[in-house]
Design an enzyme around this catalytic site. Sequence first.
Site, PDB file in Angstrom:
ATOM      1  CG  ASP A 231      -0.225   2.987   6.704  1.00  0.00           C
ATOM      2  OD1 ASP A 231      -0.365   1.801   6.310  1.00  0.00           O
ATOM      3  OD2 ASP A 231      -0.959   3.906   6.305  1.00  0.00           O
TER       4      ASP A 231
HETATM    5  C1  BGC Z   1      -2.886   1.692   4.229  1.00  0.00           C
HETATM    6  C2  BGC Z   1      -3.463   1.129   5.518  1.00  0.00           C
HETATM    7  C3  BGC Z   1      -3.612  -0.371   5.386  1.00  0.00           C
HETATM    8  C4  BGC Z   1      -2.258  -0.971   5.042  1.00  0.00           C
HETATM    9  C5  BGC Z   1      -2.304  -2.472   4.878  1.00  0.00           C
HETATM   10  C6  BGC Z   1      -1.643   0.974   3.760  1.00  0.00           C
HETATM   11  O1  BGC Z   1      -1.324   1.327   2.459  1.00  0.00           O
HETATM   12  O2  BGC Z   1      -2.605   3.070   4.402  1.00  0.00           O
HETATM   13  O3  BGC Z   1      -4.707   1.712   5.777  1.00  0.00           O
HETATM   14  O4  BGC Z   1      -4.122  -0.910   6.561  1.00  0.00           O
HETATM   15  O5  BGC Z   1      -1.813  -0.415   3.803  1.00  0.00           O
HETATM   16  O6  BGC Z   1      -2.986  -2.816   3.726  1.00  0.00           O
END
Ligand code: BGC
Length: 751
Positions: A231
């Site tokens: 993530d």
């Molecule tokens: C989120 C993800 C997301 C990623 C990219 C993170 O803060 O938890 O779900 O895909 O950011 O935006």
Amino acid sequence: MKRDLKALISEMTLEEKAGLCSGKDTWRLKSVERLGIPSVMVSDGPHGLRKQGGATDHLGLNDSIQAICFPAACAAAASFDEALLEKLGDMLGQECRAEDVAVLLGPAMNIKRSPLCGRNFEYFSEDPFLTGKLAAAQIRGIQKHDVGACAKHFAANNQEFRRMTCSSQLDEKTLREIYLRAFEIAVKEAAPWSVMSSYNKINGTYVGESRELLTKTLRGEWGFDGFVVSDWGAVNDRVLAAEAGLDLEMPYYDGSGDKALVDAVRSGRLDEKILDEVVERILKIIFRYCDSVCEKEEFDREKHHAAAVQAAKQCAVLMKNNGVLPLERGKKTAYIGPFAKAPRYQGGGSSHINAYRVKGALDAAQHSNIVYADGFGTGGEALSESKIEEAVQAAKNAQTAVIFAGLPDSYESEGYDRRHMKLPSSQNELIEKIAAVQPNTVVVLHIGSPVEMPWADDVAAILNMYLGGEGVGEAADALLYGDAEPVGRLPESFPERLEDTPCYLDFPGDGEKVVYSEGTYVGYRYYDAKNMNVLFPFGHGLSYTEFELSDMHISSSDPFCVTVTVTNVGARAGTETVQMYVSASDEKCKRLAGFKKIYLNAGESKTVRIDLDDRAFDQFSEKLGRWYCRGGEFTVYAGRSSRDICLNKKIVLEATGVIPLTVDQNTTIAALFEHPATRPAVEKMLAGFRAAIHQGKAERRSEQEAVMLREMALNAPLRALPTFKLVTMQQVHTLIGQMNALLDAHNKKGE
Ligand code: BGC
């Protein structure tokens, strides 16, 4: 085109390899031009394409291209419709192809442990089977276009509070049966190109550093063959992460992750072979996208908008209706609340789509006899007394009042959890006031997760549109006037109060840890086990017609095949969702094991067939280290919700495993009784005790004593038997030897 990735890797410098293991920026991977390795792009997800061109971020702050905002997962799940999810995925895949996005960051498939989790609107359900099936369908749809899906956030990431550091504390049975189950289904059934490891720790270890999860379970047991991406900003120790099986670190920030990998290889801390494997997994996906024969596709926004409206209709749940719905066009109707003009249709954070076109229900309305009043503010703030009075009067003077209520934007977002389960008091108070003067009051809800409804008994109808995407206003219009049938079912329980929720005492933990003390009793499993009242149960949803279920049959083929006849006994055509639940006869709750939608004309009957796979009857044993069926009697239930069970049938199954046992003086009689190898001998021993008690006693008295003794003996360890004065300690030791011999013989036979 078949590429020799190993040969390609052998030509890469150490720096090039390490570089490929992190992004080039927020969304792109690096290229290695001299070797013909192109740079590909990934984008959020999950219910639309958030492709950023200019300033980038992972919080949904900067602009992205205009795209279709489809129903968020909270709504999509209410469709209970794999075909719909596949279609939504199909459109998303098409949009990705058109915009040259290689991997879409979705579906998001965490379990709704508490209704308070800030991201519940992005997640499907409190039930892992439903989540897994729907996510698998969405993945299949996306990947039809040779674009990757990314199943996220793996795993046990069920809250936003301290999401980047908090440790989810749970036992393996709970992890496997509830929190990993959906991922297991999706990986095995739909083979996503990518899985995103979540921010949190599980039992003290960052998921991104867990070899157990990323390599042993995900790849080894389930056969995942794509790359694991962190993530955004989740990596704690880049070298540990690579060793655990985390391939791609996102986003790029200052190159320290790449440098750590290079240094670790040079110093001998990291075997270069591991780095090569990581690189190979990333290259495989890059080329799966780039070498695809799929043509560049058109992104027809008009067509996709129309599909988003259609989808929103299939995701709405009619929670209550005393007959006021459907409304008649042309009759004087009051629309109250700013969501009638500007509906709330998506949540905040990284999933936030720059929607193509949003029309409120008021604009979509196809008759002019509608008066409108605000009643409350968009942010939930109360308006002046005179404005409130204006709304109440408008409602009173109409034949029907439709209040467009819901949670304000700031209540539901990524990054933080809700603090309570209430709508703003301005809305609750207004609904009460209007219901007091207008018996035909309909509440239309725009919510990403359950809210308390103190007025539920006082209003005539409740239509939950969830966060239905950009088509939600047009869909609400069609549903309110009966141009479309409500077909949605609740993918989560609506408890009466927050205090009733299973993890009320243990959510969101102390900041360092959150203990999942409710175990597998999540959502309806908990409410069922405790036989508690809920406001609306899991699986609930009304239609404009009525259905009956009859004639349940089970054939014990492989898989188990259950058939049920469904009859539309109402006056309109409609769609029923037949739900199958299963429980072992001594279990406290049942679980969803199958579902099917069926469209029926008025008066029509059809037989639906639902196949239950082995897992429906299995549980996970830590001692066996696998799933197994412990055998015995099970009940299969067919119903219209978890609380509206119409039919059931019992079946008896063979065990597919026995929990291993080694006997010592602390082994209980009960444990010996439960094991098939030792049960006959223990039965005999207990019968001997019984005979001893019977000697010289009146029949009735001795019978009672025998029962009591048996119960007491079951709970006692072997070393306590001499205290009952029925055997000596010497005999206990002999017994231990005999029992272990029986177990050895049993194990040898099973090998
Ligand atoms: C989120 C993800 C997301 C990623 C990219 C993170 O803060 O938890 O779900 O895909 O950011 O935006």
